[in-house]
Structures are given as C-alpha cells and as structure tokens.
Design an enzyme around this catalytic site. Structure first.
Site, PDB file in Angstrom:
ATOM      1  N   ASP A  55      36.824  38.535  39.040  1.00  0.00           N
ATOM      2  CA  ASP A  55      37.904  38.980  37.772  1.00  0.00           C
ATOM      3  C   ASP A  55      36.586  40.554  37.842  1.00  0.00           C
ATOM      4  O   ASP A  55      36.442  40.826  36.553  1.00  0.00           O
ATOM      5  CB  ASP A  55      36.735  38.008  36.568  1.00  0.00           C
ATOM      6  N   GLU A  56      36.745  41.276  38.575  1.00  0.00           N
ATOM      7  CA  GLU A  56      36.425  42.542  37.846  1.00  0.00           C
ATOM      8  C   GLU A  56      37.197  43.388  37.558  1.00  0.00           C
ATOM      9  O   GLU A  56      37.311  44.549  37.518  1.00  0.00           O
ATOM     10  CB  GLU A  56      35.350  43.384  39.725  1.00  0.00           C
ATOM     11  N   GLY A  57      38.062  43.038  37.630  1.00  0.00           N
ATOM     12  CA  GLY A  57      39.400  44.037  37.619  1.00  0.00           C
ATOM     13  C   GLY A  57      40.202  44.225  39.077  1.00  0.00           C
ATOM     14  O   GLY A  57      40.796  45.567  38.817  1.00  0.00           O
ATOM     15  N   LYS A  58      40.464  43.760  39.260  1.00  0.00           N
ATOM     16  CA  LYS A  58      41.098  44.133  40.473  1.00  0.00           C
ATOM     17  C   LYS A  58      42.744  44.890  40.877  1.00  0.00           C
ATOM     18  O   LYS A  58      43.841  45.371  40.598  1.00  0.00           O
ATOM     19  CB  LYS A  58      41.035  43.040  41.788  1.00  0.00           C
ATOM     20  N   ASN A 114      43.693  30.220  42.601  1.00  0.00           N
ATOM     21  CA  ASN A 114      42.297  30.540  42.138  1.00  0.00           C
ATOM     22  C   ASN A 114      42.214  31.478  41.761  1.00  0.00           C
ATOM     23  O   ASN A 114      41.381  32.417  40.410  1.00  0.00           O
ATOM     24  CB  ASN A 114      41.334  29.587  43.532  1.00  0.00           C
ATOM     25  N   GLY A 142      43.248  34.974  39.542  1.00  0.00           N
ATOM     26  CA  GLY A 142      43.965  35.514  38.763  1.00  0.00           C
ATOM     27  C   GLY A 142      43.680  36.953  38.910  1.00  0.00           C
ATOM     28  O   GLY A 142      42.000  37.493  37.685  1.00  0.00           O
ATOM     29  N   HIS A 143      45.145  37.681  38.384  1.00  0.00           N
ATOM     30  CA  HIS A 143      44.583  38.927  38.544  1.00  0.00           C
ATOM     31  C   HIS A 143      45.995  39.229  37.137  1.00  0.00           C
ATOM     32  O   HIS A 143      46.535  39.247  37.253  1.00  0.00           O
ATOM     33  CB  HIS A 143      44.992  39.466  39.954  1.00  0.00           C
ATOM     34  N   ARG A 201      42.446  22.238  62.089  1.00  0.00           N
ATOM     35  CA  ARG A 201      43.898  22.680  62.293  1.00  0.00           C
ATOM     36  C   ARG A 201      44.373  21.244  62.410  1.00  0.00           C
ATOM     37  O   ARG A 201      45.655  20.735  63.259  1.00  0.00           O
ATOM     38  CB  ARG A 201      43.506  21.895  64.200  1.00  0.00           C
ATOM     39  N   GLN A 220      38.892  36.899  44.406  1.00  0.00           N
ATOM     40  CA  GLN A 220      37.717  36.809  44.538  1.00  0.00           C
ATOM     41  C   GLN A 220      36.717  38.034  44.759  1.00  0.00           C
ATOM     42  O   GLN A 220      37.136  38.753  44.051  1.00  0.00           O
ATOM     43  CB  GLN A 220      37.200  35.084  45.131  1.00  0.00           C
ATOM     44  N   THR A 225      33.786  30.030  47.614  1.00  0.00           N
ATOM     45  CA  THR A 225      35.489  30.231  47.447  1.00  0.00           C
ATOM     46  C   THR A 225      34.911  29.314  49.088  1.00  0.00           C
ATOM     47  O   THR A 225      34.314  29.822  49.786  1.00  0.00           O
ATOM     48  CB  THR A 225      35.987  30.748  46.868  1.00  0.00           C
ATOM     49  N   ASP A 262      33.586  50.114  28.872  1.00  0.00           N
ATOM     50  CA  ASP A 262      33.832  50.278  27.475  1.00  0.00           C
ATOM     51  C   ASP A 262      33.069  49.041  27.093  1.00  0.00           C
ATOM     52  O   ASP A 262      32.959  49.461  25.661  1.00  0.00           O
ATOM     53  CB  ASP A 262      35.800  49.929  26.531  1.00  0.00           C
ATOM     54  N   SER A 317      36.481  52.308  34.843  1.00  0.00           N
ATOM     55  CA  SER A 317      37.858  51.914  33.958  1.00  0.00           C
ATOM     56  C   SER A 317      37.494  51.893  32.672  1.00  0.00           C
ATOM     57  O   SER A 317      36.075  51.240  32.322  1.00  0.00           O
ATOM     58  CB  SER A 317      38.458  50.813  34.305  1.00  0.00           C
TER      59      SER A 317
HETATM   60  P1  GDP Z   1      40.776  40.485  38.303  1.00  0.00           P
HETATM   61  O1  GDP Z   1      40.729  39.266  38.990  1.00  0.00           O
HETATM   62  O2  GDP Z   1      39.672  40.778  39.255  1.00  0.00           O
HETATM   63  O3  GDP Z   1      41.733  40.941  38.643  1.00  0.00           O
HETATM   64  O4  GDP Z   1      40.142  40.422  37.545  1.00  0.00           O
HETATM   65  P2  GDP Z   1      40.235  39.439  35.967  1.00  0.00           P
HETATM   66  O5  GDP Z   1      41.947  39.821  35.164  1.00  0.00           O
HETATM   67  O6  GDP Z   1      40.186  38.407  36.530  1.00  0.00           O
HETATM   68  O7  GDP Z   1      39.707  39.904  34.989  1.00  0.00           O
HETATM   69  C1  GDP Z   1      39.407  40.770  34.026  1.00  0.00           C
HETATM   70  C2  GDP Z   1      39.775  41.178  32.980  1.00  0.00           C
HETATM   71  O8  GDP Z   1      39.013  42.777  32.232  1.00  0.00           O
HETATM   72  C3  GDP Z   1      40.755  40.956  32.279  1.00  0.00           C
HETATM   73  O9  GDP Z   1      41.547  40.345  31.276  1.00  0.00           O
HETATM   74  C4  GDP Z   1      41.677  42.565  32.643  1.00  0.00           C
HETATM   75  O10 GDP Z   1      42.393  42.976  31.222  1.00  0.00           O
HETATM   76  C5  GDP Z   1      40.096  42.926  31.380  1.00  0.00           C
HETATM   77  N1  GDP Z   1      39.817  44.830  31.766  1.00  0.00           N
HETATM   78  C6  GDP Z   1      40.150  44.960  33.586  1.00  0.00           C
HETATM   79  N2  GDP Z   1      39.470  46.291  33.814  1.00  0.00           N
HETATM   80  C7  GDP Z   1      38.768  46.656  32.054  1.00  0.00           C
HETATM   81  C8  GDP Z   1      38.283  47.479  31.537  1.00  0.00           C
HETATM   82  O11 GDP Z   1      37.882  48.267  32.393  1.00  0.00           O
HETATM   83  N3  GDP Z   1      38.363  46.805  29.948  1.00  0.00           N
HETATM   84  C9  GDP Z   1      38.528  45.931  29.803  1.00  0.00           C
HETATM   85  N4  GDP Z   1      38.051  46.018  28.309  1.00  0.00           N
HETATM   86  N5  GDP Z   1      38.936  45.182  30.043  1.00  0.00           N
HETATM   87  C10 GDP Z   1      39.157  45.263  31.099  1.00  0.00           C
HETATM   88  P1  IMO Z   2      39.817  36.666  40.847  1.00  0.00           P
HETATM   89  O1  IMO Z   2      40.984  37.016  42.060  1.00  0.00           O
HETATM   90  C1  IMO Z   2      36.121  34.212  39.554  1.00  0.00           C
HETATM   91  C2  IMO Z   2      35.158  30.054  41.668  1.00  0.00           C
HETATM   92  C3  IMO Z   2      35.303  29.183  41.175  1.00  0.00           C
HETATM   93  C4  IMO Z   2      34.307  28.741  41.203  1.00  0.00           C
HETATM   94  C5  IMO Z   2      33.932  28.846  42.781  1.00  0.00           C
HETATM   95  C6  IMO Z   2      35.261  28.405  44.070  1.00  0.00           C
HETATM   96  O2  IMO Z   2      40.446  36.225  39.799  1.00  0.00           O
HETATM   97  O3  IMO Z   2      38.720  36.894  40.295  1.00  0.00           O
HETATM   98  P2  IMO Z   2      37.413  27.347  43.792  1.00  0.00           P
HETATM   99  O4  IMO Z   2      38.890  27.239  43.672  1.00  0.00           O
HETATM  100  O5  IMO Z   2      37.900  29.137  45.081  1.00  0.00           O
HETATM  101  O6  IMO Z   2      37.448  26.005  45.229  1.00  0.00           O
HETATM  102  O7  IMO Z   2      35.888  28.211  43.425  1.00  0.00           O
HETATM  103  O8  IMO Z   2      34.827  30.330  43.244  1.00  0.00           O
HETATM  104  N1  IMO Z   2      36.445  31.418  41.644  1.00  0.00           N
HETATM  105  C7  IMO Z   2      36.464  32.161  40.955  1.00  0.00           C
HETATM  106  N2  IMO Z   2      35.280  33.095  39.843  1.00  0.00           N
HETATM  107  N3  IMO Z   2      37.580  34.365  39.960  1.00  0.00           N
HETATM  108  C8  IMO Z   2      38.110  34.488  40.552  1.00  0.00           C
HETATM  109  O9  IMO Z   2      39.050  35.239  41.250  1.00  0.00           O
HETATM  110  C9  IMO Z   2      37.985  33.164  41.281  1.00  0.00           C
HETATM  111  N4  IMO Z   2      37.806  32.199  42.551  1.00  0.00           N
HETATM  112  C10 IMO Z   2      37.565  31.356  42.684  1.00  0.00           C
HETATM  113  O10 IMO Z   2      34.929  29.613  39.801  1.00  0.00           O
HETATM  114  O11 IMO Z   2      32.723  28.475  41.112  1.00  0.00           O
HETATM  115 MG    MG Z   3      40.510  36.929  37.516  1.00  0.00          MG
END
Ligand code: GDP
Ligand code: IMO
Ligand code: MG
Length: 434
Positions: free
Chosen positions: A18-21, A43, A45-46, A148, A235, A250, A344, A423
C-alpha cells in the site's frame, strides 16, 4: 526520463504494501509500452485517481487506462476468475479495448473457489496466531503451485479442465473437512459456495475470450525489439515469503528477483529498480511492526492518510518511518531510485520521528535480525522538524518546504539511494519528479 534499452524496469513496494504503487505506475506508464504484473493476485489493491475518478485494481496492471500500452498478467500471478470478471467490469473499458490491451500468461495459476474456502479454514484454525490474510485464496493457490497440483490459465482451454477442476476441488474440501470445517455449512464472510463457483465459471468464459499468451517468449521478443517494459510489484518487500516477517507474510517473492521468475526475464535484463515507500509506515494484518503508534499520532496518521485497506477496508496500523527496514528492502532489490509517497499526510505534525536503529537486549542494531519481533525490538528515534505546509502549492521539488527537503535528504543519506519522485496527493497530478 532516460530508459535503458533491452531492460525491464521494476517498481516495487519497500514496506508492508500500500505504498502507492498503483498511483505511480499509472503516472509512469506513458514512458513505457508494456506494464506487467509478476506476482501476487487479488490480495493486492492498487488505487488510481485521475480526472475526478478513482479505480482500485487487484490483478490488472495499473497501466490499463493508457491506450498506448499493453498490460500483461505474468506467469507469477495467481488469478481468481470470479473477482477478475468484476474487476474488468469496474474499469468500464470496452471488451474490444480490453482484448487489445490485456494479455494473460498461460502459465499464471488459478485461484479456485475451494482455495478461498481453504484459506479461511486455515486462517480460522490458527486462532490468535492468524496471519490476517486478505482471504482471497492466495496461500492455498501458491501452495498448489509449489506442490505441483495447481491449475493454470492454459488448462482452461483443454478438454480435461473440468475433470482436473473437480479433482482439485474435492481435495480442498477434504482438507477443510480435516480441519473441522464442513463444506456445506462453512460460509466464510457469507460466501455462498455454489453461487461463487457459478460466477467463477463465468469468469473462466471471459478469460477464454482474452489474449492468452506464452508470455515469457513474448516479453523477451519485446525486449529484443527495444520495447520499454515496466514490471509492477504487488505487496511489499517486508511481506516477501523469504525475507519478510515470516510467517506474517504473503506467499510470493515481492522483491525484484520475483520479476525475473514471475515474467521469465533474466536477472541481467532488469534495469532501473524503483523502490516506493510511504513517508511513514503502515501495515494491515498481523505481524511485527516496531514503529507502530498506539497513541493519538497513529490515529491522526490513519485519518489524514485515509489508511483503510483498498482490498478489505480494514484499518491500517500506522507508525513512523522505519529506516533500517527501508535500507534492508533497498538492499534486497538493488533499488536504484526511491519514490516517496504521502508526504502530504505528515504535514499535520510539528515534529516527525524516524527510526534509525533498534535496541535489542540493550544492544543497538541497525539491521533486521532473524528475531524480528516488536516485543524485543525497541526503536531508536531521530526527530526532525515538520513542515506544516499545504504541499498542493508546490509544483516542483525546489518549491517544497525546506523541512521536507531535509526529511528527504535524511532518508537518502541513510539508505544511500536518491529520491526521484515525491508524491503529495492521491491524484495522478500530485506527483513531483526531481
Ligand atoms: P498500492 O497497493 O501500493 O497501490 O497502494 P494503495 O492504493 O493500496 O494505497 C495507497 C493509498 O494512498 C491510495 O488510497 C492512494 O490513492 C493514496 N495515495 C497514493 N499516493 C498518495 C499521496 O502522495 N498522498 C496521499 N494523501 N494519498 C496517496
Ligand atoms: P498491495 O499490492 C498490504 C497482507 C495481508 C496479510 C498478509 C498475507 O495492495 O500493496 P495474503 O492475502 O497474501 O495471504 O495476506 O499480507 N497483504 C497486503 N497488505 N497490501 C497488499 O497488497 C497486501 N497483500 C497482502 O494483509 O497481512
Ligand atoms: Mg494496496
């Protein structure tokens, strides 16, 4: 931006996901002709935000909204046809456009409805030591791949598919029964198995209409031609099956090496490695998190950063930036350029802490030991002055507040890699390239 020919650039998360990929891949896509996912599955969510719209992608690469690029779901990904069909529909991209823009590796593994059932059975049977899985069937699907016994996308067009499907389903159901879960009455999260299976089969029919390819051949042919490719990680490095906080991880390799096996490219064909991190840390699910904040600061971070899971909606645990962990992740993937998101969100704080070492049994260490356990690791903090400024008014790196530039420099000096992008908001436009 200069892009090296005949190399695949990789973008991956350096923390717990969830770093903002999604946002950054979408931003970088115009510089590439192919975007490829190489591991993980639903798993992930981008989130992408542009032109007042918001989309959350799980399996589809984040380049899908740009008409000039092709998106590949690589062999290392696991696909749930049921969720995949819904995801395709949620993009509102026409079937013809989706057909021309999306490719799926025949070697990608399928997540069966019974994998989902088994994921829940395994998780529930762990009681207090549960992983906090997203319950999307990831672990059981990768287990079958390694054992397998898995089913792959290429199998769906073979006459033996139904038979293989039924054999595997029965096997999973008997495993769930052995764990004490009766398949007729076990409905994790209200899952109606028969309905799910029916939607899953509809998803299979949809996948059959897409371009199913021998992706490792195709990717290497494209590299040969000089096509610019970006691999999109899912992840984060601290969730990697080998190097993450095992067992709270994961089931795939989320580090740069995963791009090699997950797409079929040689390690020497990896070019730039973009490592993305939040200006602080978050984690969903269980497992160690040394800098986690249990006080008001953590609640404020969650509120300001809207830290709720994109896949499950669960509140994310929040804490200060952990530099030894970041340095470890940079080392594992050979990161060449850093991307810092959500700067921010920290604008609300007068002072900002960063963890620079841990105290373990009264000894100070600056690396992640095998005994990576938050009860034994006490973070040592350095405090920096906050910037307390609305970052929306800064269009260039130079215009950013001096305190934020000092924060960036502190990170760069610690991990020895330059920050290339900062960002400052969720929208595509809130991106500052240095
Ligand atoms: P991902 O899994 O790495 O793609 O990240 P997620 O989408 O799960 O979570 C990142 C969240 O932060 C999302 O709601 C984005 O819309 C939001 N986001 C991304 N970059 C920024 C930023 O620079 N500032 C803020 N406030 N939100 C951001
Ligand atoms: P993105 O790509 C954040 C975490 C789950 C759990 C562990 C194992 O959006 O960054 P799993 O469903 O793989 O068996 O879960 O990994 N997890 C994530 N946490 N962002 C994700 O993906 C994740 N995908 C899995 O919360 O702790
Ligand atoms: Mg995510």
């Amino acid at each position: 931006m200069e892009i090296r020919k005949n190399k695949t650039d990789v973008l991956l998360g350096l923390q717990w996901g969830d770093e903002g990929k999604g946002k950054i891949v979408d931003y970088l896509t115009p510089a590439y002709r192919m975007i490829a996912r190489f591991q993980g599955g639903p798993n992930a969510g981008h989130t992408l935000e542009f032109e007042g719209e918001k989309f959350v992608l799980h399996t589809i690469p984040s380049g899908i909204f740009h008409t000039q690029s092709v998106n590949l779901i690589g062999n290392g990904v696991v696909i749930d046809p049921c969720g995949f069909k819904k995801e395709i529909e949620s993009t509102r991209i026409s079937p013809d456009d989706m057909h021309s823009r999306l490719l799926i590796s025949k070697k990608a593994h399928l997540i069966l409805p019974s994998h989902k059932l088994l994921d829940a059975a395994l998780e529930y049977s762990k009681g207090n030591s549960k992983i906090g899985s997203t319950l999307k069937g990831i672990g059981p699907a990768y287990t079958d791949k390694i054992a397998r016994t898995g089913l792959r996308v290429g199998n769906i067009i073979q006459s033996t598919f139904s038979e293989k499907y039924n054999v595997l389903k029965k096997h999973h159901q008997s495993m769930a029964a052995a764990l004490g879960f009766d398949v007729t009455s076990f409905k994790p999260d209200g899952m109606d198995f028969d309905l799910y299976e029916q939607q899953w089969m509809e998803g299979i029919e949809l996948i059959k209409k897409l371009q199913l390819v021998d992706s490792e051949i195709l990717v290497n042919q494209e590299l040969e031609k000089g096509t610019r490719i970006l691999a999109e990680g899912a992840q984060g490095s601290l969730l990697d099956i080998d190097f993450g906080s095992y067992p709270f991880v994961t089931s795939s390799n989320t580090v740069a090496a995963g791009a090699s096996t997950g797409m079929g490219i040689a390690p020497s064909a990896i070019g730039e490695v973009f490592g993305i991190f939040k200006a602080y840390c978050t984690r969903v699910g269980s497992g160690p998190f040394p800098t986690e904040l249990f006080c008001e600061d953590g609640d404020d971070m969650r509120k300001e950063g809207n830290e709720f899971g994109s896949t499950t909606g669960r509140p994310r645990r929040c804490g200060w930036l952990d530099l030894p962990a970041l340095k470890y992740a940079v080392m594992l993937s050979g990161v060449t350029k850093l991307i810092m998101t959500k700067a921010d969100v920290l604008s609300i704080f007068d002072n900002i802490k960063v963890c620079i070492a841990y105290k373990q049994n009264n000894l100070e260490i600056d690396y992640l030991p095998f005994e990576y356990d938050d009860e034994k690791l006490d973070p040592v903090y350095h405090t920096l002055k906050g910037w307390k400024t609305d970052l929306r008014i800064s269009a260039t790196f130079d215009e950013l507040p001096v305190e934020l530039k000092e924060y960036v420099k502190f990170v760069e000096d610690f991990v020895k890699v330059p920050v290339y992008i900062v960002s400052t908001g969720p929208d595509r436009k809130s991106t500052i390239v240095r």
